[in-house]
Design a protein around this motif. Structure first.
Motif, PDB file in Angstrom:
ATOM      1  N   TYR A 203       0.744  -1.299   0.067  1.00  0.00           N
ATOM      2  CA  TYR A 203      -0.139  -0.020  -0.095  1.00  0.00           C
ATOM      3  C   TYR A 203       0.843   1.191  -0.113  1.00  0.00           C
ATOM      4  O   TYR A 203       0.415   2.334  -0.131  1.00  0.00           O
ATOM      5  N   LEU A 204       2.058   1.018   0.163  1.00  0.00           N
ATOM      6  CA  LEU A 204       2.973   2.177   0.177  1.00  0.00           C
ATOM      7  C   LEU A 204       3.519   2.501  -1.408  1.00  0.00           C
ATOM      8  O   LEU A 204       3.861   3.649  -1.774  1.00  0.00           O
ATOM      9  N   PRO A 207       0.496   3.057  -4.924  1.00  0.00           N
ATOM     10  CA  PRO A 207       0.040   4.223  -5.247  1.00  0.00           C
ATOM     11  C   PRO A 207       1.059   4.905  -6.137  1.00  0.00           C
ATOM     12  O   PRO A 207       0.481   5.684  -7.107  1.00  0.00           O
ATOM     13  N   MET A 208       2.219   4.762  -5.742  1.00  0.00           N
ATOM     14  CA  MET A 208       3.278   5.441  -6.784  1.00  0.00           C
ATOM     15  C   MET A 208       3.337   4.847  -8.070  1.00  0.00           C
ATOM     16  O   MET A 208       3.559   5.646  -9.185  1.00  0.00           O
ATOM     17  N   SER A 216       2.670  10.868  -9.315  1.00  0.00           N
ATOM     18  CA  SER A 216       2.192  10.171  -8.119  1.00  0.00           C
ATOM     19  C   SER A 216       3.361  10.139  -7.324  1.00  0.00           C
ATOM     20  O   SER A 216       3.154  10.333  -5.794  1.00  0.00           O
ATOM     21  N   ILE A 217       4.610  10.077  -7.623  1.00  0.00           N
ATOM     22  CA  ILE A 217       5.696  10.115  -6.574  1.00  0.00           C
ATOM     23  C   ILE A 217       5.714  11.550  -5.878  1.00  0.00           C
ATOM     24  O   ILE A 217       5.833  11.522  -4.560  1.00  0.00           O
ATOM     25  N   CYS A 220       2.786  11.447  -3.109  1.00  0.00           N
ATOM     26  CA  CYS A 220       3.215  10.834  -1.980  1.00  0.00           C
ATOM     27  C   CYS A 220       4.227  11.530  -1.111  1.00  0.00           C
ATOM     28  O   CYS A 220       4.197  11.548   0.024  1.00  0.00           O
ATOM     29  N   MET A 223       2.475  14.143   0.714  1.00  0.00           N
ATOM     30  CA  MET A 223       1.734  13.567   1.732  1.00  0.00           C
ATOM     31  C   MET A 223       2.681  13.075   2.968  1.00  0.00           C
ATOM     32  O   MET A 223       2.175  13.650   4.271  1.00  0.00           O
ATOM     33  N   PHE A 224       3.658  12.442   2.854  1.00  0.00           N
ATOM     34  CA  PHE A 224       4.485  12.166   3.839  1.00  0.00           C
ATOM     35  C   PHE A 224       5.177  13.342   4.657  1.00  0.00           C
ATOM     36  O   PHE A 224       5.199  13.463   5.795  1.00  0.00           O
TER      37      PHE A 224
END
Length: 232
Positions: A203-204, A207-208, A216-217, A220, A223-224
């Motif tokens: 799940y990590l 999404p990428m 997408s990278i 992510c 987000m982090f």
């Protein structure tokens, strides 16, 4: 169809989202099924857009709200996911609206509104219970307001039992607690494992890969980065 028949027989699926669309079909008397599907998609999309608007209003200053709202609206998968008549889209919208009220602790009524909305979010998709639990845990660790948290948790549980119980009675024709049946069948009896199992890092990374790199990278990473700067 076989899976649906089994779900109905075991009474593990909530009827809440179906009931929402059932009410829409009465409020907007459309006989054409394709037009009705369009109305439902518009309902989901507008509700999702409204939920994002509330979040931006709560967590951003007025100067940046319009800019970020335009940015979110132009990210292709945001409107696409919100207009889908899926449990994920409706549950996320209800959770975001509930978060708007949950984050404002000045009014006692907000604990009731957020609790009701989060209970309905859970009834749309049980996995939202993880997000609800995480938000409550964050609030407990940061603010230590046990009174608000207890009152809010009682409303969430009451919403699940009362609203969910009444709607499930409408759907199944008898009193059931579908979340308990879902937990029994999928967790205790391991029925969910028949659909496949994946490690945590799936799940990590997924999404990428599926979110169209490198876009997408970047998302992510943002987000982090946001989470790290605002951790407890």
């Amino acid at each position: 169809f076989r899976s649906f028949n089994c779900d109905y027989h075991e009474k593990i699926r909530p009827w809440f989202q179906t009931y929402i669309y059932y009410l829409l079909s009465f409020l907007i008397p459309v006989k054409n099924p394709f037009l009705l599907a369009t109305v439902i998609r518009l309902f989901n999309g507008l509700l999702g857009w409204y939920s994002i608007t509330l979040l931006l209003k709560r967590f951003l200053n007025e100067k940046n709200q319009a800019k970020y709202l335009l940015l979110y609206s132009c990210i292709w998968f945001v409107p696409f996911l919100f207009v889908r008549t899926s449990s994920e889209s409706l549950s996320t919208s209800l959770f975001f609206i509930g978060l708007y009220f949950f984050s404002d602790r000045k009014k006692q009524s907000n604990s009731y509104l957020s609790g009701l909305l989060w209970g309905m979010s859970f009834l749309c998709r049980y996995q939202m219970g993880i997000a609800i639990f995480a938000a409550n845990l964050f609030y407990l660790l940061k603010y230590k307001n046990f009174k608000f948290l207890i009152r809010h948790s009682i409303v969430v549980i009451a919403s699940i039992l009362l609203v969910g119980g009444l709607v499930d009675y409408w759907g199944y024709g008898q009193w059931v607690i579908s979340p308990v049946n879902y937990f029994t069948e999928n967790i205790l009896k391991s029925r969910a494992s028949t659909f496949g199992t994946d490690p945590v890092w799936y799940y990590l990374l997924r999404p990428m890969i599926k979110g169209i790199p490198p876009f997408s990278i970047l998302l992510c990473f943002a987000m982090f980065s946001y989470w790290w700067k605002r951790k407890v």
